[in-house]
Design a protein around this motif. Structure first.
Motif, PDB file in Angstrom:
ATOM      1  N   LEU A  92       0.802  -1.218   0.000  1.00 51.52           N
ATOM      2  CA  LEU A  92       0.000   0.000   0.000  1.00 51.52           C
ATOM      3  C   LEU A  92       0.837   1.272   0.000  1.00 51.52           C
ATOM      4  N   ASP A  93       2.053   1.187  -0.522  1.00 53.11           N
ATOM      5  CA  ASP A  93       2.797   2.413  -0.722  1.00 53.11           C
ATOM      6  C   ASP A  93       2.372   2.996  -2.066  1.00 53.11           C
ATOM      7  N   ASN A  94       2.687   4.248  -2.274  1.00 50.13           N
ATOM      8  CA  ASN A  94       2.358   4.926  -3.527  1.00 50.13           C
ATOM      9  C   ASN A  94       0.853   4.892  -3.817  1.00 50.13           C
ATOM     10  N   VAL A  95       0.064   5.449  -2.883  1.00 48.90           N
ATOM     11  CA  VAL A  95      -1.384   5.588  -3.062  1.00 48.90           C
ATOM     12  C   VAL A  95      -1.722   7.072  -3.110  1.00 48.90           C
ATOM     13  N   TYR A  96      -2.897   7.383  -3.646  1.00 48.33           N
ATOM     14  CA  TYR A  96      -3.368   8.758  -3.665  1.00 48.33           C
ATOM     15  C   TYR A  96      -3.890   9.158  -2.285  1.00 48.33           C
TER      16      TYR A  96
ATOM     17  N   PHE B  86     -16.796   6.796   7.737  1.00 51.28           N
ATOM     18  CA  PHE B  86     -15.899   5.811   7.129  1.00 51.28           C
ATOM     19  C   PHE B  86     -16.589   4.922   6.086  1.00 51.28           C
ATOM     20  N   LEU B  87     -17.675   5.418   5.484  1.00 50.61           N
ATOM     21  CA  LEU B  87     -18.367   4.654   4.447  1.00 50.61           C
ATOM     22  C   LEU B  87     -18.090   5.179   3.042  1.00 50.61           C
ATOM     23  N   THR B  88     -17.600   6.416   2.915  1.00 46.85           N
ATOM     24  CA  THR B  88     -17.344   7.036   1.614  1.00 46.85           C
ATOM     25  C   THR B  88     -15.935   7.616   1.599  1.00 46.85           C
ATOM     26  N   TYR B  89     -15.229   7.389   0.490  1.00 49.46           N
ATOM     27  CA  TYR B  89     -13.843   7.827   0.328  1.00 49.46           C
ATOM     28  C   TYR B  89     -13.703   8.464  -1.051  1.00 49.46           C
ATOM     29  N   GLU B  90     -12.990   9.597  -1.111  1.00 49.86           N
ATOM     30  CA  GLU B  90     -12.748  10.248  -2.393  1.00 49.86           C
ATOM     31  C   GLU B  90     -11.263  10.491  -2.585  1.00 49.86           C
ATOM     32  N   PHE B  91     -10.835  10.394  -3.843  1.00 48.59           N
ATOM     33  CA  PHE B  91      -9.470  10.748  -4.211  1.00 48.59           C
ATOM     34  C   PHE B  91      -9.457  11.138  -5.683  1.00 48.59           C
ATOM     35  N   ARG B  92      -8.331  11.623  -6.150  1.00 46.02           N
ATOM     36  CA  ARG B  92      -8.197  12.013  -7.548  1.00 46.02           C
ATOM     37  C   ARG B  92      -7.111  11.194  -8.229  1.00 46.02           C
ATOM     38  N   SER B  93      -7.463  10.647  -9.376  1.00 45.41           N
ATOM     39  CA  SER B  93      -6.512   9.973 -10.254  1.00 45.41           C
ATOM     40  C   SER B  93      -5.822  11.060 -11.067  1.00 45.41           C
ATOM     41  N   ILE B  94      -4.498  11.056 -11.082  1.00 43.75           N
ATOM     42  CA  ILE B  94      -3.742  12.082 -11.799  1.00 43.75           C
ATOM     43  C   ILE B  94      -3.006  11.428 -12.958  1.00 43.75           C
TER      44      ILE B  94
ATOM     45  N   ALA C 173      -6.975  15.416 -13.683  1.00 46.20           N
ATOM     46  CA  ALA C 173      -7.300  14.944 -12.332  1.00 46.20           C
ATOM     47  C   ALA C 173      -8.742  14.463 -12.345  1.00 46.20           C
ATOM     48  N   ILE C 174      -8.927  13.176 -12.215  1.00 47.77           N
ATOM     49  CA  ILE C 174     -10.254  12.561 -12.281  1.00 47.77           C
ATOM     50  C   ILE C 174     -10.691  12.202 -10.864  1.00 47.77           C
ATOM     51  N   ARG C 175     -11.828  12.730 -10.453  1.00 44.16           N
ATOM     52  CA  ARG C 175     -12.357  12.463  -9.111  1.00 44.16           C
ATOM     53  C   ARG C 175     -12.931  11.053  -9.049  1.00 44.16           C
ATOM     54  N   LYS C 176     -12.456  10.284  -8.062  1.00 48.26           N
ATOM     55  CA  LYS C 176     -12.890   8.904  -7.854  1.00 48.26           C
ATOM     56  C   LYS C 176     -13.609   8.804  -6.513  1.00 48.26           C
TER      57      LYS C 176
ATOM     58  N   TYR D 219     -22.849  -7.203   6.034  1.00 46.13           N
ATOM     59  CA  TYR D 219     -22.329  -7.388   4.689  1.00 46.13           C
ATOM     60  C   TYR D 219     -22.386  -6.054   3.953  1.00 46.13           C
ATOM     61  N   TYR D 220     -21.280  -5.684   3.324  1.00 46.20           N
ATOM     62  CA  TYR D 220     -21.171  -4.401   2.640  1.00 46.20           C
ATOM     63  C   TYR D 220     -20.721  -4.603   1.204  1.00 46.20           C
ATOM     64  N   ASN D 221     -21.294  -3.839   0.300  1.00 48.69           N
ATOM     65  CA  ASN D 221     -20.858  -3.802  -1.078  1.00 48.69           C
ATOM     66  C   ASN D 221     -19.795  -2.716  -1.212  1.00 48.69           C
ATOM     67  N   LEU D 222     -18.690  -3.044  -1.855  1.00 45.91           N
ATOM     68  CA  LEU D 222     -17.671  -2.057  -2.175  1.00 45.91           C
ATOM     69  C   LEU D 222     -17.978  -1.544  -3.573  1.00 45.91           C
ATOM     70  N   GLY D 223     -18.417  -0.306  -3.661  1.00 49.23           N
ATOM     71  CA  GLY D 223     -18.690   0.334  -4.937  1.00 49.23           C
ATOM     72  C   GLY D 223     -17.593   1.326  -5.254  1.00 49.23           C
ATOM     73  N   PHE D 224     -17.224   1.427  -6.524  1.00 48.45           N
ATOM     74  CA  PHE D 224     -16.112   2.275  -6.921  1.00 48.45           C
ATOM     75  C   PHE D 224     -16.361   2.830  -8.311  1.00 48.45           C
ATOM     76  N   GLY D 225     -16.060   4.116  -8.513  1.00 41.44           N
ATOM     77  CA  GLY D 225     -16.212   4.702  -9.836  1.00 41.44           C
ATOM     78  C   GLY D 225     -15.738   6.137  -9.896  1.00 41.44           C
ATOM     79  N   ASP D 226     -16.012   6.755 -11.041  1.00 44.55           N
ATOM     80  CA  ASP D 226     -15.654   8.151 -11.279  1.00 44.55           C
ATOM     81  C   ASP D 226     -16.838   9.047 -10.942  1.00 44.55           C
ATOM     82  N   VAL D 227     -16.529  10.290 -10.620  1.00 39.59           N
ATOM     83  CA  VAL D 227     -17.556  11.304 -10.409  1.00 39.59           C
ATOM     84  C   VAL D 227     -17.517  12.242 -11.612  1.00 39.59           C
ATOM     85  N   ASP D 228     -18.650  12.383 -12.305  1.00 36.53           N
ATOM     86  CA  ASP D 228     -18.740  13.277 -13.458  1.00 36.53           C
ATOM     87  C   ASP D 228     -18.583  14.724 -12.986  1.00 36.53           C
ATOM     88  N   PRO D 229     -17.619  15.474 -13.544  1.00 39.51           N
ATOM     89  CA  PRO D 229     -17.377  16.838 -13.062  1.00 39.51           C
ATOM     90  C   PRO D 229     -18.526  17.802 -13.354  1.00 39.51           C
ATOM     91  N   ASP D 230     -19.337  17.492 -14.357  1.00 43.62           N
ATOM     92  CA  ASP D 230     -20.440  18.389 -14.714  1.00 43.62           C
ATOM     93  C   ASP D 230     -21.703  18.115 -13.907  1.00 43.62           C
TER      94      ASP D 230
END
Length: 147
Positions: free
Chosen positions: A2-6, A14-22, A27-30, A42-53
């Motif tokens: 887990l080195d070199n993470v955004y 602690f249910l929602t996490y945001e970061f940016r892919s560079i 810079a894409i908001r994830k 039981y929890y679903n791990l959902g992951f995706g991009d956030v549309d900037p518009d």
């Protein structure tokens, strides 16, 4: 592993996490969300991009920012933080497409020894859950933090 993470910003208990892919596409908001199923624990791990518009989330958008390994490590880092705060949680994950599920399987396989130090990991096939084995084409993954 887990080195070199955004850098990640945490929301919603602690249910929602945001970061940016560079990368070359900017810079894409994830966003990573852990959503509890009706079956408690039981929890679903959902992951995706956030549309900037629109601000809408999409797990189908393809970023092509050249940083997929760093993005997957960052998503994995949220799993550690999430299970630090929800130690009894079972987390289910799969890709929104077969290709994405395959990408996740490859990422898991490449880091299997490190993952298995901290998590119990299962894969789901037509005949049910089994201990994760490299090279097996699973439909779904289940992780539980080791005590």
């Amino acid at each position: 592993m887990l080195d070199n993470v955004y850098p990640v910003t945490i929301f919603d208990n602690f249910l929602t996490y945001e970061f940016r892919s560079i990368g070359p596409n900017g810079a894409i908001r994830k966003i990573v969300r852990y959503q509890e199923y009706s079956r408690c624990g039981y929890y679903n791990l959902g992951f995706g991009d956030v549309d900037p518009d629109t601000g809408n989330e999409s797990d189908l958008h393809v970023t092509n920012n050249g940083d997929s390994e760093k993005v997957l490590r960052t998503v994995t880092s949220t799993l550690y933080t999430f299970t630090d705060n929800y130690p009894d949680a079972f987390v289910l994950a799969s890709g929104s497409t077969r290709a994405r599920t395959r990408l996740y399987r490859i990422g898991i396989s490449n880091n299997l020894e490190a993952i298995e130090k901290d998590f119990n990991l299962l894969g789901y096939l037509d005949d049910g859950w089994q201990k994760f084995v490299r090279g097996t084409d699973y439909d779904l993954f289940l992780v539980k933090r080791k005590s």
